[in-house]
Design a protein around this motif. Structure first.
Motif, PDB file in Angstrom:
ATOM      1  N   GLN A  85      42.249 -42.244 -77.956  1.00 39.32           N
ATOM      2  CA  GLN A  85      42.519 -40.987 -77.876  1.00 39.32           C
ATOM      3  C   GLN A  85      44.036 -41.096 -78.452  1.00 39.32           C
ATOM      4  OE1 GLN A  85      41.066 -38.716 -75.646  1.00 39.32           O
ATOM      5  NE2 GLN A  85      39.331 -38.379 -76.511  1.00 39.32           N
ATOM      6  N   VAL A 131      37.128 -45.496 -67.521  1.00 39.29           N
ATOM      7  CA  VAL A 131      38.294 -44.837 -68.419  1.00 39.29           C
ATOM      8  C   VAL A 131      39.381 -45.299 -67.762  1.00 39.29           C
ATOM      9  CG1 VAL A 131      38.791 -42.884 -68.870  1.00 39.29           C
ATOM     10  CG2 VAL A 131      36.098 -42.936 -68.281  1.00 39.29           C
ATOM     11  N   GLN A 177      46.020 -46.203 -66.061  1.00 40.61           N
ATOM     12  CA  GLN A 177      45.111 -46.158 -64.629  1.00 40.61           C
ATOM     13  C   GLN A 177      44.084 -46.075 -65.157  1.00 40.61           C
ATOM     14  OE1 GLN A 177      44.579 -41.569 -62.421  1.00 40.61           O
ATOM     15  NE2 GLN A 177      43.443 -41.704 -63.503  1.00 40.61           N
ATOM     16  N   SER A 220      46.366 -51.063 -68.542  1.00 35.03           N
ATOM     17  CA  SER A 220      46.545 -49.857 -68.474  1.00 35.03           C
ATOM     18  C   SER A 220      47.455 -48.721 -67.254  1.00 35.03           C
ATOM     19  CB  SER A 220      45.434 -48.826 -68.084  1.00 35.03           C
ATOM     20  OG  SER A 220      44.867 -48.725 -67.215  1.00 35.03           O
ATOM     21  N   LYS A 236      48.119 -40.195 -77.981  1.00 37.23           N
ATOM     22  CA  LYS A 236      49.364 -39.412 -77.012  1.00 37.23           C
ATOM     23  C   LYS A 236      49.394 -38.368 -78.418  1.00 37.23           C
ATOM     24  CE  LYS A 236      52.094 -42.744 -74.404  1.00 37.23           C
ATOM     25  NZ  LYS A 236      53.388 -43.057 -74.238  1.00 37.23           N
ATOM     26  N   GLU A 288      46.488 -43.837 -75.641  1.00 36.30           N
ATOM     27  CA  GLU A 288      46.609 -43.098 -74.774  1.00 36.30           C
ATOM     28  C   GLU A 288      45.409 -43.480 -73.211  1.00 36.30           C
ATOM     29  OE1 GLU A 288      49.197 -41.858 -71.546  1.00 36.30           O
ATOM     30  OE2 GLU A 288      49.485 -42.273 -73.368  1.00 36.30           O
ATOM     31  N   THR A 289      44.490 -42.874 -74.400  1.00 35.76           N
ATOM     32  CA  THR A 289      43.238 -42.584 -72.853  1.00 35.76           C
ATOM     33  C   THR A 289      42.295 -43.842 -73.984  1.00 35.76           C
ATOM     34  OG1 THR A 289      43.708 -41.101 -72.227  1.00 35.76           O
ATOM     35  CG2 THR A 289      40.989 -41.534 -71.813  1.00 35.76           C
ATOM     36  N   THR A 321      38.632 -45.665 -58.323  1.00 35.56           N
ATOM     37  CA  THR A 321      39.954 -45.761 -59.095  1.00 35.56           C
ATOM     38  C   THR A 321      41.313 -46.309 -58.648  1.00 35.56           C
ATOM     39  OG1 THR A 321      39.313 -43.166 -59.459  1.00 35.56           O
ATOM     40  CG2 THR A 321      41.731 -44.062 -59.748  1.00 35.56           C
ATOM     41  N   VAL A 328      38.028 -44.724 -73.692  1.00 34.11           N
ATOM     42  CA  VAL A 328      36.443 -45.292 -73.044  1.00 34.11           C
ATOM     43  C   VAL A 328      35.550 -46.147 -73.294  1.00 34.11           C
ATOM     44  CG1 VAL A 328      34.300 -43.036 -72.399  1.00 34.11           C
ATOM     45  CG2 VAL A 328      36.805 -42.009 -72.755  1.00 34.11           C
ATOM     46  N   VAL A 344      47.062 -47.677 -72.805  1.00 29.57           N
ATOM     47  CA  VAL A 344      46.112 -48.790 -72.603  1.00 29.57           C
ATOM     48  C   VAL A 344      46.175 -49.970 -73.768  1.00 29.57           C
ATOM     49  CG1 VAL A 344      43.378 -48.695 -72.225  1.00 29.57           C
ATOM     50  CG2 VAL A 344      44.628 -46.875 -71.847  1.00 29.57           C
ATOM     51  N   THR A 403      43.615 -45.184 -69.074  1.00 27.74           N
ATOM     52  CA  THR A 403      44.595 -43.892 -69.058  1.00 27.74           C
ATOM     53  C   THR A 403      45.890 -44.519 -68.979  1.00 27.74           C
ATOM     54  OG1 THR A 403      44.825 -43.056 -67.230  1.00 27.74           O
ATOM     55  CG2 THR A 403      42.772 -41.640 -69.009  1.00 27.74           C
TER      56      THR A 403
END
Length: 154
Positions: free
Chosen positions: A122, A91, A80, A78, A124, A108-109, A60, A111, A96, A93
């Motif tokens: 995906q 992944v 994270q 990003s 917000k 926002e996310t 992470t 993968v 991004v 988040t």
């Protein structure tokens, strides 16, 4: 170069199951050789804070995350990032942005399934994701030819 298994064991011995790592850390997608690292087949992650869990194989990174993966001509930023080594899944988040071979995607996310080359984005809540794709000139689908008319009988 130390193998990923030996590195994970050393992390667990030195820091317990979770370790804080320095600002830059190269994630091995397979057990890399020195030539693989220098030729760009490793995924480089730079962030404010990074943790590696030797038990789960999850790395992470948090804060100002920057990713460089030359083997796939991929760069990303990003808030994270989590790399799941067992699933070979990344992944990302928070704000991004991914750039790959001139194409880009924001969300926002996102993968990224590495082995499939698949991105799932995906937004917000109440927002949308944005993608920009480069379409090379001259690769348009051919226009269909109209069907031939039957000959006229006099």
């Amino acid at each position: 170069m130390i193998s990923p298994d030996r590195f994970s064991n050393w992390l667990a011995w030195r820091f317990g199951s979770i370790a804080l790592l320095p600002v830059a850390f190269v994630v091995a997608l397979t057990a890399p050789t020195q030539s693989q690292v220098s030729s760009g087949t490793a995924l480089e992650v730079i962030a404010d804070i990074q943790e590696a869990d030797a038990r789960t194989g999850i790395v992470t990174a948090r804060g100002n995350v920057q990713i460089n993966y030359p083997a796939r001509d991929l760069q990303a930023t990003s808030d994270q990032a989590q790399y799941f080594s067992n699933e070979r899944r990344l992944v990302l988040t928070g704000n991004v942005y991914i750039l790959q071979e001139g194409n880009s995607i924001r969300g926002e996310t996102i993968v990224y399934q590495i082995d499939r080359g698949l991105f799932v984005a995906q937004p917000k809540p109440n927002r949308q994701v944005e993608s920009i794709y480069l379409i090379p000139e001259g690769t348009e689908a051919p226009k269909p030819t109209p069907p031939a008319l039957p000959p006229v009988q006099p």
